[in-house]
Scaffold this motif. Structure first.
Motif, PDB file in Angstrom:
ATOM      1  N   PRO A   5       1.289  -1.099   0.131  1.00 29.52           N
ATOM      2  CA  PRO A   5      -0.309   0.184  -0.176  1.00 29.52           C
ATOM      3  C   PRO A   5       0.479   1.037   0.242  1.00 29.52           C
ATOM      4  O   PRO A   5       2.256   0.861   0.548  1.00 29.52           O
ATOM      5  N   PHE A   6       0.190   2.647  -1.273  1.00 31.44           N
ATOM      6  CA  PHE A   6       1.392   3.558  -0.951  1.00 31.44           C
ATOM      7  C   PHE A   6       0.225   5.319  -1.016  1.00 31.44           C
ATOM      8  O   PHE A   6      -0.826   4.700  -1.259  1.00 31.44           O
ATOM      9  N   VAL A   7       0.874   6.077  -0.002  1.00 33.80           N
ATOM     10  CA  VAL A   7      -0.363   7.316  -0.681  1.00 33.80           C
ATOM     11  C   VAL A   7       0.514   7.859  -1.693  1.00 33.80           C
ATOM     12  O   VAL A   7       0.826   7.663  -2.023  1.00 33.80           O
ATOM     13  N   ARG A   8      -1.182   8.317  -2.668  1.00 37.86           N
ATOM     14  CA  ARG A   8      -1.310   9.611  -3.389  1.00 37.86           C
ATOM     15  C   ARG A   8      -1.847  10.321  -3.957  1.00 37.86           C
ATOM     16  O   ARG A   8      -3.023   9.865  -2.860  1.00 37.86           O
ATOM     17  N   GLY A  70      -8.365   4.581   1.988  1.00 34.48           N
ATOM     18  CA  GLY A  70      -8.784   5.277   2.858  1.00 34.48           C
ATOM     19  C   GLY A  70      -8.068   6.805   2.325  1.00 34.48           C
ATOM     20  O   GLY A  70      -8.340   6.806   0.804  1.00 34.48           O
ATOM     21  N   TYR A  71      -8.395   7.891   2.468  1.00 33.04           N
ATOM     22  CA  TYR A  71      -8.720   9.578   2.414  1.00 33.04           C
ATOM     23  C   TYR A  71      -8.267  10.366   3.292  1.00 33.04           C
ATOM     24  O   TYR A  71      -8.201  10.138   4.573  1.00 33.04           O
ATOM     25  N   VAL A  72      -6.905  11.499   2.663  1.00 29.72           N
ATOM     26  CA  VAL A  72      -7.329  12.246   3.834  1.00 29.72           C
ATOM     27  C   VAL A  72      -7.831  13.968   2.811  1.00 29.72           C
ATOM     28  O   VAL A  72      -6.971  13.823   1.344  1.00 29.72           O
ATOM     29  N   PRO A 139     -11.891   0.314   8.185  1.00 32.49           N
ATOM     30  CA  PRO A 139     -11.426  -0.887   9.550  1.00 32.49           C
ATOM     31  C   PRO A 139     -10.207  -1.550   9.100  1.00 32.49           C
ATOM     32  O   PRO A 139      -9.126  -2.014  10.198  1.00 32.49           O
ATOM     33  N   PRO A 140     -10.595  -2.502   8.278  1.00 30.09           N
ATOM     34  CA  PRO A 140      -8.652  -3.307   8.032  1.00 30.09           C
ATOM     35  C   PRO A 140      -7.528  -2.688   7.728  1.00 30.09           C
ATOM     36  O   PRO A 140      -6.362  -3.136   7.901  1.00 30.09           O
ATOM     37  N   TRP A 141      -7.570  -1.793   7.099  1.00 28.56           N
ATOM     38  CA  TRP A 141      -6.192  -0.645   7.113  1.00 28.56           C
ATOM     39  C   TRP A 141      -5.923   0.503   7.908  1.00 28.56           C
ATOM     40  O   TRP A 141      -5.611   0.963   8.187  1.00 28.56           O
ATOM     41  N   HIS A 146      -0.572   3.940   8.647  1.00 28.00           N
ATOM     42  CA  HIS A 146      -1.282   4.428   7.155  1.00 28.00           C
ATOM     43  C   HIS A 146      -1.994   5.855   7.251  1.00 28.00           C
ATOM     44  O   HIS A 146      -1.722   6.434   6.617  1.00 28.00           O
ATOM     45  N   GLY A 147      -2.209   5.563   8.930  1.00 30.15           N
ATOM     46  CA  GLY A 147      -3.045   6.914   8.586  1.00 30.15           C
ATOM     47  C   GLY A 147      -2.247   8.338   9.313  1.00 30.15           C
ATOM     48  O   GLY A 147      -2.873   9.499   8.570  1.00 30.15           O
ATOM     49  N   ARG A 148      -0.711   7.518   9.354  1.00 29.51           N
ATOM     50  CA  ARG A 148       0.263   8.502   9.920  1.00 29.51           C
ATOM     51  C   ARG A 148       0.893   9.175   8.642  1.00 29.51           C
ATOM     52  O   ARG A 148       0.557  10.792   8.413  1.00 29.51           O
ATOM     53  N   ALA A 149       0.983   8.114   8.000  1.00 24.86           N
ATOM     54  CA  ALA A 149       1.472   8.832   6.281  1.00 24.86           C
ATOM     55  C   ALA A 149       0.402   9.326   5.336  1.00 24.86           C
ATOM     56  O   ALA A 149       1.031  10.474   4.727  1.00 24.86           O
ATOM     57  N   LEU A 150      -1.058   8.971   5.862  1.00 25.88           N
ATOM     58  CA  LEU A 150      -1.951  10.078   5.205  1.00 25.88           C
ATOM     59  C   LEU A 150      -1.900  11.308   5.382  1.00 25.88           C
ATOM     60  O   LEU A 150      -1.154  12.669   4.857  1.00 25.88           O
TER      61      LEU A 150
END
Length: 211
Positions: A5-8, A70-72, A139-141, A146-150
């Motif tokens: 997984p990765f943020v984009r 997920g998103y921000v 929820p599974p993520w 990942h929240g911190r990365a977003l």
């Protein structure tokens, strides 16, 4: 081989996934689908207008196979965003969600009332925290960093645009989310609001010291 997984950056093709994430996290961090039968309602308030009006501050967690999980979503200037929400977003959804004629009788009508009052986002107490955000993960993520990365991605984007600080509003019952924000350097802000919510804020720099 397991996908990484990765943020984009958000893409228009993420529109449906964005709505799904919002619905699955919109009730105190959990599934809101039974509370709000029209599953486009919550995304029409808290997700899709952000992606359309401020795409430079919309980021997703990609599961590694192209699906957003997920998103921000952020805006650099809440007052300006509220004006654009009314002028550019509300006309597109008002036919589907007309303003309630009286006091809200259902949870959906309460949310539709929020939809029709974007000015509620602008509060004098938050003037030093002009940006605001929404962050959600399926929820599974959750609980995997990942929240911190977003959040780091959005904070970096805001900081590069010289936005000094950001705030968010959250339901008090979502205690796990509050713990997450505390770990990221958000602090409680004093805001007069009759709803059972907290306003939290922090600066956009790496140190996280609020103004």
């Amino acid at each position: 081989m397991e996908n990484t997984p990765f943020v984009r950056a958000y893409r228009p093709s993420d529109h449906e996934a964005l709505g799904h994430i919002c619905v699955m996290t919109a009730h105190q961090g959990g599934d809101s689908s039974s509370l709000y039968p029209d599953h486009e309602l919550m995304p029409s308030i808290f997700a899709h207008p952000y992606a359309r009006l401020e795409p430079d501050f919309a980021f997703v967690l990609d599961d590694g196979a192209g699906t957003a999980v997920g998103y921000v979503l952020g805006v650099p200037d809440t007052a300006a965003f509220a004006k654009r929400f009314r002028a550019e977003w509300l006309p597109d959804v008002a036919d589907r969600y007309p303003a309630p004629a009286g006091p809200p009788r259902t949870p959906s009508e309460e949310m539709i009332g929020l939809l029709h009052t974007p000015e509620r986002m602008v509060r004098d107490e938050l003037a030093a925290f002009p940006a605001h955000l929404h962050i959600d993960l399926l929820p599974p993520w959750q609980g995997r960093g990942h929240g911190r990365a977003l959040m780091d991605t959005l904070l970096g984007a805001l900081h590069r645009q010289h936005v000094p600080a950001v705030h968010l509003c959250m339901v008090r019952e979502n205690t796990s989310a509050r713990a997450f924000y505390d770990r990221l350097g958000f602090r409680l802000l004093t805001v007069r609001d009759p709803a059972p919510v907290w306003y939290l804020g922090r600066s956009t720099d790496e140190a996280g010291d609020s103004p």
